[in-house]
Design an enzyme around this catalytic site. Structure first.
Site, PDB file in Angstrom:
ATOM      1  N   GLU A 151      -1.674   3.937   0.380  1.00 22.10           N
ATOM      2  CA  GLU A 151      -1.843   3.216  -0.880  1.00 22.10           C
ATOM      3  C   GLU A 151      -2.504   1.862  -0.638  1.00 22.10           C
ATOM      4  OE1 GLU A 151       0.923   1.184  -4.358  1.00 22.10           O
ATOM      5  OE2 GLU A 151       1.787   2.753  -3.109  1.00 22.10           O
ATOM      6  N   LYS A 178      -5.494   7.716  -6.517  1.00 22.32           N
ATOM      7  CA  LYS A 178      -4.378   6.815  -6.791  1.00 22.32           C
ATOM      8  C   LYS A 178      -4.375   6.457  -8.266  1.00 22.32           C
ATOM      9  CE  LYS A 178      -2.539   2.191  -5.889  1.00 22.32           C
ATOM     10  NZ  LYS A 178      -2.688   0.912  -5.182  1.00 22.32           N
ATOM     11  N   GLU A 197      -0.177 -11.778  -6.048  1.00 22.50           N
ATOM     12  CA  GLU A 197      -1.500 -11.210  -5.749  1.00 22.50           C
ATOM     13  C   GLU A 197      -2.617 -12.087  -6.302  1.00 22.50           C
ATOM     14  OE1 GLU A 197      -3.618  -6.859  -5.449  1.00 22.50           O
ATOM     15  OE2 GLU A 197      -1.599  -7.074  -6.221  1.00 22.50           O
ATOM     16  N   GLU A 230      11.533   1.062  -8.236  1.00 16.59           N
ATOM     17  CA  GLU A 230      10.605  -0.006  -7.842  1.00 16.59           C
ATOM     18  C   GLU A 230      10.260  -0.901  -9.023  1.00 16.59           C
ATOM     19  OE1 GLU A 230       6.015  -0.281  -6.345  1.00 16.59           O
ATOM     20  OE2 GLU A 230       7.307   1.140  -5.274  1.00 16.59           O
TER      21      GLU A 230
END
Length: 451
Positions: A295, A202, A247, A435
């Site tokens: 992910e 990733k 987050e 995005e």
């Protein structure tokens, strides 16, 4: 003057501030950490610690512990966030020239669980009294901010217009940052090829855009709008870095540590006109996506693996949940850990950050390979973007989010916005670009720029 830090914390009448913590966001230079009308606001600057390089977290930790070791602390409230508090922002990369910082304010106002307080901090020998603390609160809330020429600013009447303006007109416009959209999509395609070649699993790639506001940037208004619109996020403001992150890198209260991990994103505008209810659509398209779940698994595994050596017990959601925000849906997981005694003491939040950052959610995996590829492909110094931002107190408590959905106010008229995407084997450059625009939306709205 004395080199000994002295602080006094006294209760405030929370009823006098019906708007909660955002009602204290009246100055462009405030330090801020807010969620659901609670949190902390700092005024002024008593002292600060600056650092760069790979040891920035540990150097800041040593500085903070030395500062509070001999501090004279009088605390009549005794909650997390009372007593001496420092606000901080750290560079994403250990190679960045951007200066990481801890800032000790002159005054802190806090609200938590229906209780409010104020802490005055000083190196002076003058007596600290409750009346003096309350007078300091009144002074910081009512005195106008000085302009660069020493004259008084007009506060919230200057700066952003409340109406939404277009990208090509009105009071603000956008330009691309380090890479054009076409070049950034080429970087995504190159990253996917590296993943398909087996070099990494990733990669997180970020991009920047620059907003120019001829009428000026009103940072306090930006923070108030973010706090009102994104109540489930943590609104932060530290030295020109502003944003509302969904987050949580690490939250420490006593011996309990918690984190919120996000990976997997769906633009809420994609649900417009579909037959499903919005949440049913998110469940089907986001939670049902093998790419998005993969992910997310990488991100949660990264954090729990790094946190495990500091924990004697840990638990997390067996299945991610969908976090609903005004602009996007995320796949999210919450992690909770009981911290272990290591060499006779519980690790500090800065020690935990040193071990956890950067997570796969903002860098990729393996970390070293992803970090090197980020430097090659982004053509961008992230500065504090995607780095830890938050606060810590003398008791070891603290909250440190990841500086996402944010921007750096570069001067009175210029703001640099950042957004990034997790890239895996199935990523499509056009979708990843879209995005980033969904992730820019919170700051664009707060700045009054419509795209």
């Amino acid at each position: 003057m004395t080199s000994t830090l002295r602080t006094l914390t006294v209760p405030l009448d929370v009823e006098s501030s019906p708007g909660g913590l955002p009602s204290f966001l009246v100055r462009d230079d405030v330090l801020c950490w807010s969620r659901r009308e609670a949190g902390l606001v700092g005024y002024g600057e008593l002292t600060r610690f600056n650092a760069t390089g790979p040891e920035r977290f540990l150097e800041a930790d040593i500085w903070w512990r030395h500062l509070i070791l001999e501090a004279e602390i009088t605390d009549h409230v005794e909650l997390p966030g009372t007593g001496p508090v420092a606000f901080g922002s750290f560079a994403f990369s250990k190679t960045s020239p951007h200066v990481s910082r801890l800032i000790l304010p002159e005054l802190v106002v806090g609200i938590r669980d229906g209780r409010a307080w104020a802490t005055q901090l000083t190196f002076d020998d003058r007596p600290l009294t409750e009346a003096g603390v309350l007078a300091s609160v009144e002074r910081w809330l009512t005195e106008p901010e000085p302009n660069g020429d020493g004259s008084a600013a007009e506060g919230s009447d200057v700066g952003l217009s409340p109406e939404v303006v277009s990208q090509d007109g009105g009071s603000g416009h956008l330009s691309h940052g380090s890479l054009s959209e076409a070049n950034w999509m080429k970087a995504v395609a190159d990253g996917v090829e590296e993943i398909r070649a087996g070099k990494l699993e990733k990669l997180v790639l970020a991009r920047d855009v620059v907003a120019t506001l001829p009428d000026g940037v009103n940072a306090a208004e930006v923070l108030r709008q973010l706090a009102a619109r994104y109540r489930e996020c943590w609104t932060y403001g530290v030295d020109g870095l502003v944003g509302a992150t969904p987050e949580m890198l690490i939250q420490v209260e006593g011996r309990t540590a918690q984190a919120r991990v996000l990976a997997g994103t769906l633009d809420r505008r994609d649900a417009e006109g579909v037959d499903d209810s919005p949440m049913a659509y998110a469940e089907r398209v986001l939670a049902g996506s093998e790419k998005q779940r993969h992910e997310h698994e990488i991100a949660i595994d990264s954090l729990t693996r790094q946190l495990a050596p500091f924990s004697e017990a840990m638990n997390s959601h067996s299945e991610p949940f969908i976090l609903e925000l005004p602009n996007v849906w995320h796949l999210a997981s919450d992690v909770k850990a009981e911290l272990a005694d290591i060499e006779g003491h519980v690790p500090t939040c800065l020690a935990l950050i040193n071990a956890l950052h950067p997570t796969a959610a903002v860098c990729g995996t393996p970390t070293l390979v992803a970090g090197a590829l980020i430097r090659k492909l982004e053509h961008l110094d992230r500065g504090p973007y995607a780095g830890p931002v938050g606060w810590l107190d003398a008791a070891g408590n603290g909250e440190w989010g990841i500086a996402l959905r944010g921007a750096v106010i570069e001067d009175a008229n210029t703001v640099r916005l950042y957004a990034g995407c997790g890239i895996v084997e199935g990523s499509q450059p056009e979708a990843e670009l879209a995005e980033t625009w969904a992730k820019f939306r919170p700051m664009l709205e707060a700045l009054g720029i419509k795209r």
